[in-house]
Scaffold this motif. Structure first.
Motif, PDB file in Angstrom:
ATOM      1  N   UNK A   1       0.857  -1.206   0.000  1.00 31.28           N
ATOM      2  CA  UNK A   1       0.000   0.000   0.000  1.00 31.28           C
ATOM      3  C   UNK A   1       0.885   1.245   0.000  1.00 31.28           C
ATOM      4  N   UNK A   2       0.686   2.150  -0.962  1.00 30.45           N
ATOM      5  CA  UNK A   2       1.510   3.361  -0.939  1.00 30.45           C
ATOM      6  C   UNK A   2       1.127   4.255   0.227  1.00 30.45           C
ATOM      7  N   UNK A   3       2.074   5.071   0.680  1.00 32.99           N
ATOM      8  CA  UNK A   3       1.757   6.106   1.656  1.00 32.99           C
ATOM      9  C   UNK A   3       0.772   7.087   1.021  1.00 32.99           C
ATOM     10  N   UNK A   4      -0.097   7.655   1.872  1.00 31.05           N
ATOM     11  CA  UNK A   4      -1.036   8.674   1.385  1.00 31.05           C
ATOM     12  C   UNK A   4      -0.710   9.993   2.058  1.00 31.05           C
ATOM     13  N   UNK A   5      -0.858  11.065   1.303  1.00 29.20           N
ATOM     14  CA  UNK A   5      -0.555  12.385   1.840  1.00 29.20           C
ATOM     15  C   UNK A   5      -1.638  13.381   1.469  1.00 29.20           C
ATOM     16  N   UNK A   6      -1.685  14.471   2.214  1.00 31.72           N
ATOM     17  CA  UNK A   6      -2.562  15.597   1.898  1.00 31.72           C
ATOM     18  C   UNK A   6      -1.759  16.884   1.957  1.00 31.72           C
ATOM     19  N   UNK A   7      -2.153  17.859   1.158  1.00 32.02           N
ATOM     20  CA  UNK A   7      -1.484  19.157   1.166  1.00 32.02           C
ATOM     21  C   UNK A   7      -2.489  20.212   1.608  1.00 32.02           C
ATOM     22  N   UNK A  26       3.694  22.004  -6.948  1.00 32.33           N
ATOM     23  CA  UNK A  26       5.115  21.669  -6.819  1.00 32.33           C
ATOM     24  C   UNK A  26       5.308  20.529  -5.821  1.00 32.33           C
ATOM     25  N   UNK A  27       4.652  20.638  -4.668  1.00 32.35           N
ATOM     26  CA  UNK A  27       4.768  19.582  -3.658  1.00 32.35           C
ATOM     27  C   UNK A  27       4.178  18.279  -4.172  1.00 32.35           C
ATOM     28  N   UNK A  28       3.131  18.397  -4.961  1.00 33.74           N
ATOM     29  CA  UNK A  28       2.503  17.209  -5.540  1.00 33.74           C
ATOM     30  C   UNK A  28       3.505  16.414  -6.379  1.00 33.74           C
ATOM     31  N   UNK A  29       4.292  17.121  -7.175  1.00 36.11           N
ATOM     32  CA  UNK A  29       5.307  16.425  -7.986  1.00 36.11           C
ATOM     33  C   UNK A  29       6.380  15.782  -7.111  1.00 36.11           C
ATOM     34  N   UNK A  30       6.756  16.472  -6.045  1.00 35.08           N
ATOM     35  CA  UNK A  30       7.769  15.908  -5.147  1.00 35.08           C
ATOM     36  C   UNK A  30       7.254  14.623  -4.498  1.00 35.08           C
ATOM     37  N   UNK A  31       5.983  14.648  -4.057  1.00 31.69           N
ATOM     38  CA  UNK A  31       5.409  13.456  -3.422  1.00 31.69           C
ATOM     39  C   UNK A  31       5.401  12.291  -4.390  1.00 31.69           C
ATOM     40  N   UNK A 174      15.613  15.250   4.207  1.00 30.49           N
ATOM     41  CA  UNK A 174      16.808  14.668   4.821  1.00 30.49           C
ATOM     42  C   UNK A 174      16.737  14.691   6.340  1.00 30.49           C
ATOM     43  N   UNK A 175      15.607  15.159   6.882  1.00 29.97           N
ATOM     44  CA  UNK A 175      15.485  15.347   8.327  1.00 29.97           C
ATOM     45  C   UNK A 175      14.495  14.339   8.900  1.00 29.97           C
ATOM     46  N   UNK A 176      14.898  13.707  10.021  1.00 32.08           N
ATOM     47  CA  UNK A 176      13.953  12.814  10.702  1.00 32.08           C
ATOM     48  C   UNK A 176      12.899  13.654  11.406  1.00 32.08           C
ATOM     49  N   UNK A 177      11.647  13.188  11.533  1.00 34.40           N
ATOM     50  CA  UNK A 177      11.149  11.864  11.126  1.00 34.40           C
ATOM     51  C   UNK A 177      10.644  11.784   9.687  1.00 34.40           C
ATOM     52  N   UNK A 180      12.613   9.099   7.562  1.00 30.96           N
ATOM     53  CA  UNK A 180      12.230   7.717   7.838  1.00 30.96           C
ATOM     54  C   UNK A 180      10.879   7.360   7.229  1.00 30.96           C
ATOM     55  N   UNK A 181       9.946   8.316   7.299  1.00 32.43           N
ATOM     56  CA  UNK A 181       8.612   8.061   6.750  1.00 32.43           C
ATOM     57  C   UNK A 181       8.691   7.819   5.248  1.00 32.43           C
ATOM     58  N   UNK A 182       9.414   8.683   4.548  1.00 30.95           N
ATOM     59  CA  UNK A 182       9.505   8.551   3.087  1.00 30.95           C
ATOM     60  C   UNK A 182      10.224   7.250   2.698  1.00 30.95           C
ATOM     61  N   UNK A 183      11.155   6.803   3.554  1.00 31.67           N
ATOM     62  CA  UNK A 183      11.886   5.573   3.250  1.00 31.67           C
ATOM     63  C   UNK A 183      10.951   4.363   3.245  1.00 31.67           C
ATOM     64  N   UNK A 184       9.826   4.465   3.994  1.00 34.82           N
ATOM     65  CA  UNK A 184       8.858   3.356   4.038  1.00 34.82           C
ATOM     66  C   UNK A 184       8.052   3.238   2.752  1.00 34.82           C
ATOM     67  N   UNK A 185       8.060   4.310   1.974  1.00 40.76           N
ATOM     68  CA  UNK A 185       7.178   4.372   0.805  1.00 40.76           C
ATOM     69  C   UNK A 185       7.713   3.509  -0.326  1.00 40.76           C
ATOM     70  N   UNK A 186       6.828   2.896  -1.055  1.00 37.53           N
ATOM     71  CA  UNK A 186       7.239   2.160  -2.244  1.00 37.53           C
ATOM     72  C   UNK A 186       7.644   3.140  -3.329  1.00 37.53           C
TER      73      UNK A 186
END
Lengths: 414, 414
Positions: A1-7, A26-31, A174-177, A180-186
């Protein structure tokens, strides 16, 4: 399951339509690059109750990004409302206050009196942060925040000015947390096909016939006269995508100008390498030159241009013979050709672009209604010419015209 | 109590950042004219579950406006999801299907075979409407809808292309039940003050000191180098607003360039009436001419312009002496002045605008870093000159430069 985000984009001026939001897209493309699925972008005003409702709406996602509302004035309350939402107290960070103050002083080296007091107060306000939040160092004067919500998402609080937000995002990932969260993402792949001159129902019919597997998430989008087909898929579905791509490319070879997702501006920039180009434009009034020079490094191939709004200017600057204007009218293929040649000659360029048309709202006639535009792109030996009737208002006609000229350049050069 | 509304902008391409949303801001302004308070703009993708969540989020408002998702393709499902949300069945409206088909054929007079079948299928899909909904006649090929939700808001379903949406809105506000709903709304005034060169903390300090009454809803916004102060109030608070306005105008007379909300572009257009202007620009690459010609009617005063990117072009087209470039550098007040004079001379214009600078990202030096821009606006007798160092990226520097030039024009002409 991919991570889900909201802006969450804050700011009455965005909600009011006074300024258009550049941060959400812009943030949408980064996500997407991080394989995070974006659920919604929510634009909210500066009323605390509306910001609270926005944060509550995103209770079920993994990550919330907010932009704006970190300024020095009293109506900037994102940090306060996020703290309240996360159940954390706000506290002054005195060291942060000093760092902010240094940054304020770097921009305005000499102030005094009332202004200094106002700036001081602003810096202190910006140095209040929720307890337990990770501070992201200011790029302008506003620090960002990473605020975990117990039992809820991580909230990344970012500033509103796009330049600040973009620089701070590089730091935030590059900053926790957050790291770490992004590292979990597929990881997800996104591929884009761009077409010019393909009607949307035709690609829709193709897609219905091909009936691609559910591993591919496909969207089509008409944009400034071009059609885009975007496909998102997990790396395991590469084979599915390649089969789909090959079949679409086979059926629509004539209109598929970008099989690798490059924009027309990128393509033309590459085609112009080692060449020189100049413009002579009437109805677009400088927009064509501005589009060509929009890219860093364009000075290598753009020599310059002529904006010839008045008929006298067409003759004086671009050598359009007055009798050609008198015989065919200022908006005519003949004048477009003369403009392209004039641009080449006057700027000693290999390629000349000539544009003349009626952008409206006035100036139309039954034979040449508003939206009529004549274009010519020429190297002297080779010429591309076109006369079009464009729909829409003045801004649409002007912008659409530059897209047509870009595609004429592409055809001429490739 | 004012009516409250929400806007739902659909489309994966907007959510993805592929295209920027123009409908949310535009509808926001229309709502304000009707005295309707906008709670949020919610951008959602084409996943039905996300659109459902968006509609559910706005359960408590009086009016929901949706844009997009009415196209002929399978991923356009706004009408279906709204019908489901409102508890209404979708049904084919055969007469509407014929009207849509006529519109499709008007645009493409000759098609056949597979394309015709695809277009036919698309027209039929667009003719399905929720039972009990009011149909708004298509402007393009998509009909709009007014769908009352039992015990919930009225949902106005509008198409995505801005031209279609705007034309349909004019129809929608005259159609029941939207007409009746808007008639219930109170009227609100909005007034805007615009400042140039006023730091945001300073206006914040002024507002804190003046402590305006709660009848005035005030927001400040920094926008492209200008500061805007917007105030919304009920007509009964006119006196409060006038007192606030007078006091702000007294304290900030030097930077308040627009006490009546006119934009700098409107002001300059008015000041240029009966005069003529021409540009010679380097780093802005046509953007200054494009901004001046953005307005309908600008051909009355814009004669044209020169885009002189290469140094040779500066000399050949705008008569900048090569030794001035050699001595002072291409980015220098001397070259800006020569460009302004060259523009005047070559285009026989009263007013010349000369711009030369380093937009970046390359080309900076320690003495002249990226962002350095020299500007000159001249009538021959009178001259405004300025050298600035602008922050931000290439696009920021270019755009900001045009704003500075607009204010120099204003000062020179007023």
């Amino acid at each position: 399951v991919p991570l889900r985000a909201g802006i969450v984009v804050t700011g009455t001026e965005v909600l009011n339509g006074t300024i258009s939001d550049r941060n959400g897209p812009w943030l949408s493309e980064r996500l997407r690059e991080h394989g995070v699925q974006l659920a919604h972008i929510l634009v909210t005003g500066d009323r605390p109750s509306d910001l609270r409702a926005a944060l509550a709406f995103f209770a079920d996602v993994d990550l919330v990004l907010t932009s704006g509302g970190l300024g020095p004035t009293a109506d900037d309350l994102t940090a306060d409302v996020v703290a309240e939402h996360a159940g954390r107290e706000m506290a002054l960070d005195p060291a942060l206050e000093e760092r902010i103050w240094e940054r304020v002083m770097r921009v305005r080296s000499r102030v005094g009196g009332a202004l200094e007091a106002a700036l001081r107060e602003g810096a202190r306000k910006q140095a209040f942060v929720p307890a337990g939040a990770v501070v992201l160092e200011p790029v302008g004067t506003a620090p960002g925040l990473l605020v975990p919500v117990p039992g809820g998402p991580l909230i990344a609080v970012l500033p509103g000015p796009p330049g600040e937000l973009q620089a701070m995002w590089a730091d935030a990932v590059e900053t926790e947390p957050l790291r770490g969260l992004l590292a979990r993402s597929g990881r997800y792949e996104q591929r884009m096909l761009r077409f010019y001159g393909l009607p949307e129902p035709q690609i829709a019919a193709t897609l219905r016939e091909l009936d691609p597997p559910a591993t591919l998430e496909i969207t089509t989008c008409l944009r400034r006269g071009e059609l885009e087909v975007a496909t998102v898929f997990a790396p395991s579905a590469w084979g599915d995508y390649e089969r789909l791509h090959a079949e679409i490319a086979r059926r629509h070879a004539d209109t598929l100008f970008s099989p690798d997702g490059q924009t027309i501006d990128e393509l033309v920039a590459r085609l112009l390498e080692g060449r020189t180009v100049a413009t002579a434009e009437s109805c677009t009034g400088g927009l064509m030159a501005a589009r060509l020079t929009d890219r860093a490094g364009s000075s290598a191939y753009v020599l310059g241009g002529l904006v010839v709004y008045a008929d006298e200017a067409k003759t004086a600057l671009a050598d359009v013979p007055p009798d050609v204007i008198a015989l065919h009218g200022a908006v005519s293929p003949e004048v477009a050709r003369a403009l392209a040649h004039g641009a080449r000659r006057r700027l000693h360029a290999e390629i000349g672009i000539g544009i003349t048309g009626i952008a409206g709202p006035g100036g139309g006639t039954p034979e040449k209604p508003v939206g009529t535009v004549c274009l010519c792109v020429s190297t002297g030996d080779r010429i591309e010419e076109q006369t079009v009737r464009l729909p829409g208002g003045r801004a649409d006609v002007r912008e659409r015209t530059t897209t047509i000229a870009m595609h004429m350049l592409r055809r001429l050069l490739s």
